[in-house]
Design a protein around this motif. Structure first.
Motif, PDB file in Angstrom:
ATOM      1  N   ALA A 112      27.711  53.748  70.854  1.00  0.00           N
ATOM      2  CA  ALA A 112      28.877  54.631  70.801  1.00  0.00           C
ATOM      3  C   ALA A 112      30.154  53.818  70.655  1.00  0.00           C
ATOM      4  N   LEU A 113      30.273  52.713  71.354  1.00  0.00           N
ATOM      5  CA  LEU A 113      31.449  51.847  71.270  1.00  0.00           C
ATOM      6  C   LEU A 113      31.593  51.260  69.865  1.00  0.00           C
ATOM      7  N   CYS A 114      30.482  50.822  69.268  1.00  0.00           N
ATOM      8  CA  CYS A 114      30.516  50.289  67.902  1.00  0.00           C
ATOM      9  C   CYS A 114      30.927  51.357  66.898  1.00  0.00           C
ATOM     10  N   MET A 115      30.445  52.560  67.076  1.00  0.00           N
ATOM     11  CA  MET A 115      30.802  53.660  66.175  1.00  0.00           C
ATOM     12  C   MET A 115      32.294  53.941  66.225  1.00  0.00           C
ATOM     13  N   VAL A 116      32.837  54.004  67.411  1.00  0.00           N
ATOM     14  CA  VAL A 116      34.268  54.259  67.574  1.00  0.00           C
ATOM     15  C   VAL A 116      35.070  53.128  66.941  1.00  0.00           C
ATOM     16  N   ALA A 117      34.658  51.910  67.160  1.00  0.00           N
ATOM     17  CA  ALA A 117      35.389  50.764  66.621  1.00  0.00           C
ATOM     18  C   ALA A 117      35.367  50.758  65.100  1.00  0.00           C
ATOM     19  N   PHE A 118      34.241  51.057  64.477  1.00  0.00           N
ATOM     20  CA  PHE A 118      34.147  51.029  63.022  1.00  0.00           C
ATOM     21  C   PHE A 118      34.895  52.186  62.361  1.00  0.00           C
ATOM     22  N   THR A 119      34.922  53.359  63.006  1.00  0.00           N
ATOM     23  CA  THR A 119      35.592  54.502  62.378  1.00  0.00           C
ATOM     24  C   THR A 119      37.093  54.497  62.608  1.00  0.00           C
ATOM     25  N   SER A 120      37.582  53.837  63.647  1.00  0.00           N
ATOM     26  CA  SER A 120      39.019  53.854  63.919  1.00  0.00           C
ATOM     27  C   SER A 120      39.763  52.700  63.266  1.00  0.00           C
ATOM     28  N   CYS A 121      39.097  51.713  62.778  1.00  0.00           N
ATOM     29  CA  CYS A 121      39.754  50.547  62.192  1.00  0.00           C
ATOM     30  C   CYS A 121      39.706  50.612  60.676  1.00  0.00           C
ATOM     31  N   LYS A 122      40.378  51.561  60.106  1.00  0.00           N
ATOM     32  CA  LYS A 122      40.407  51.682  58.656  1.00  0.00           C
ATOM     33  C   LYS A 122      41.632  50.968  58.116  1.00  0.00           C
ATOM     34  N   GLU A 123      41.634  50.698  56.869  1.00  0.00           N
ATOM     35  CA  GLU A 123      42.755  50.028  56.208  1.00  0.00           C
ATOM     36  C   GLU A 123      43.974  50.946  56.110  1.00  0.00           C
ATOM     37  N   GLU A 124      43.728  52.229  56.135  1.00  0.00           N
ATOM     38  CA  GLU A 124      44.768  53.221  55.934  1.00  0.00           C
ATOM     39  C   GLU A 124      45.635  53.340  57.196  1.00  0.00           C
ATOM     40  N   ASN A 125      46.976  53.404  57.032  1.00  0.00           N
ATOM     41  CA  ASN A 125      47.842  53.589  58.198  1.00  0.00           C
ATOM     42  C   ASN A 125      48.549  54.939  58.100  1.00  0.00           C
ATOM     43  N   ALA A 126      49.264  55.304  59.128  1.00  0.00           N
ATOM     44  CA  ALA A 126      49.903  56.621  59.195  1.00  0.00           C
ATOM     45  C   ALA A 126      50.992  56.765  58.141  1.00  0.00           C
ATOM     46  N   ALA A 127      51.705  55.713  57.831  1.00  0.00           N
ATOM     47  CA  ALA A 127      52.799  55.798  56.858  1.00  0.00           C
ATOM     48  C   ALA A 127      52.286  56.149  55.465  1.00  0.00           C
ATOM     49  N   SER A 128      51.078  55.768  55.161  1.00  0.00           N
ATOM     50  CA  SER A 128      50.554  56.062  53.827  1.00  0.00           C
ATOM     51  C   SER A 128      50.151  57.539  53.680  1.00  0.00           C
ATOM     52  N   LYS A 129      50.074  58.269  54.784  1.00  0.00           N
ATOM     53  CA  LYS A 129      49.683  59.676  54.746  1.00  0.00           C
ATOM     54  C   LYS A 129      50.874  60.618  54.584  1.00  0.00           C
ATOM     55  N   ILE A 130      52.090  60.116  54.633  1.00  0.00           N
ATOM     56  CA  ILE A 130      53.282  60.962  54.539  1.00  0.00           C
ATOM     57  C   ILE A 130      53.522  61.367  53.093  1.00  0.00           C
ATOM     58  N   ASN A 131      53.681  62.673  52.891  1.00  0.00           N
ATOM     59  CA  ASN A 131      53.952  63.210  51.569  1.00  0.00           C
ATOM     60  C   ASN A 131      55.470  63.369  51.429  1.00  0.00           C
ATOM     61  N   SER A 132      56.067  62.700  50.463  1.00  0.00           N
ATOM     62  CA  SER A 132      57.526  62.728  50.315  1.00  0.00           C
ATOM     63  C   SER A 132      58.051  64.120  49.974  1.00  0.00           C
ATOM     64  N   ASP A 133      57.245  64.948  49.307  1.00  0.00           N
ATOM     65  CA  ASP A 133      57.661  66.327  49.015  1.00  0.00           C
ATOM     66  C   ASP A 133      57.822  67.128  50.305  1.00  0.00           C
ATOM     67  N   ASN A 134      56.916  66.914  51.256  1.00  0.00           N
ATOM     68  CA  ASN A 134      57.004  67.609  52.537  1.00  0.00           C
ATOM     69  C   ASN A 134      58.228  67.157  53.327  1.00  0.00           C
ATOM     70  N   VAL A 135      58.569  65.892  53.246  1.00  0.00           N
ATOM     71  CA  VAL A 135      59.745  65.369  53.944  1.00  0.00           C
ATOM     72  C   VAL A 135      61.008  66.010  53.388  1.00  0.00           C
ATOM     73  N   ALA A 136      61.097  66.136  52.074  1.00  0.00           N
ATOM     74  CA  ALA A 136      62.267  66.744  51.446  1.00  0.00           C
ATOM     75  C   ALA A 136      62.376  68.226  51.811  1.00  0.00           C
ATOM     76  N   ALA A 137      61.267  68.927  51.820  1.00  0.00           N
ATOM     77  CA  ALA A 137      61.273  70.350  52.183  1.00  0.00           C
ATOM     78  C   ALA A 137      61.671  70.539  53.641  1.00  0.00           C
ATOM     79  N   ALA A 138      61.199  69.677  54.513  1.00  0.00           N
ATOM     80  CA  ALA A 138      61.546  69.774  55.929  1.00  0.00           C
ATOM     81  C   ALA A 138      63.027  69.482  56.159  1.00  0.00           C
ATOM     82  N   ALA A 139      63.579  68.520  55.434  1.00  0.00           N
ATOM     83  CA  ALA A 139      65.000  68.194  55.568  1.00  0.00           C
ATOM     84  C   ALA A 139      65.863  69.371  55.119  1.00  0.00           C
ATOM     85  N   GLU A 140      65.467  70.013  54.030  1.00  0.00           N
ATOM     86  CA  GLU A 140      66.216  71.175  53.539  1.00  0.00           C
ATOM     87  C   GLU A 140      66.117  72.339  54.527  1.00  0.00           C
TER      88      GLU A 140
END
Length: 166
Positions: free
Chosen positions: A10-38
């Motif tokens: 279980a510990l190995c599974m958690v470690a392998f699935t949580s350590c991805k190359e992808e970070n939170a900043a790459s998931k932000i959609n700039s269109d959504n940011v502009a709509a939220a600001a408006e």
């Protein structure tokens, strides 16, 4: 031994699935940011309700005399005002005839409040409007001094009995 192997798996599974190359900043959609600001920029444009009188005094009335008044209000804000509900603190005060359609900035509307005139001495009632203003609700009040009805039959005084406890 089985518990240890299961725990390590279980510990190995958690470690392998949580350590991805992808970070939170790459998931932000700039269109959504502009709509939220408006949206946030225009969210401060709430309607503002301004009453011609926020409290009505009926003065002195005889007990049981029905009275009514009209509350007038204006939308002094920058967006349409919606009054979705009006209710009173008790059944003796009944609000009626309010405009359920959006009221444009600068426009006015009104509603009637009927009070059955029953009570003793000074009586005050609150009427709450559910609105789309910044507060979400607004309150107006009515009050009256109620005198006893001079034509009402006099009430007979009650009697009391004292019981002894033994």
């Amino acid at each position: 031994m089985k518990k240890v192997i299961l725990g390590l798996s279980a510990l190995c599974m958690v470690a392998f699935t949580s350590c991805k190359e992808e970070n939170a900043a790459s998931k932000i959609n700039s269109d959504n940011v502009a709509a939220a600001a408006e949206r946030d920029a225009t969210s401060s444009d709430f309607p503002v309700i301004t009453f011609a009188e926020a409290e009505h005094d009926f003065g002195t009335i005889v007990n049981g005399t029905p009275v009514e008044t009209i509350f007038k209000y204006t939308n002094t804000g920058d967006s349409p005002l919606v009054v979705s509900n009006i209710k009173s603190t008790c059944g003796c005060t009944v609000p009626t005839d309010w405009n359920k359609d959006p009221i444009a900035p600068g426009d006015s509307a009104e509603f009637t409040v009927k009070f059955n005139g029953k009570g003793n001495n000074q009586v005050s009632k609150s009427i709450t409007l559910t609105t789309n203003t910044e507060k979400g609700s607004e309150v107006v009040k009515i009050k009256a001094f109620i005198e006893p009805d001079p034509n009402a039959p006099a009430k007979k005084a009650g009697s009391a009995a004292i019981k002894s406890v033994q």
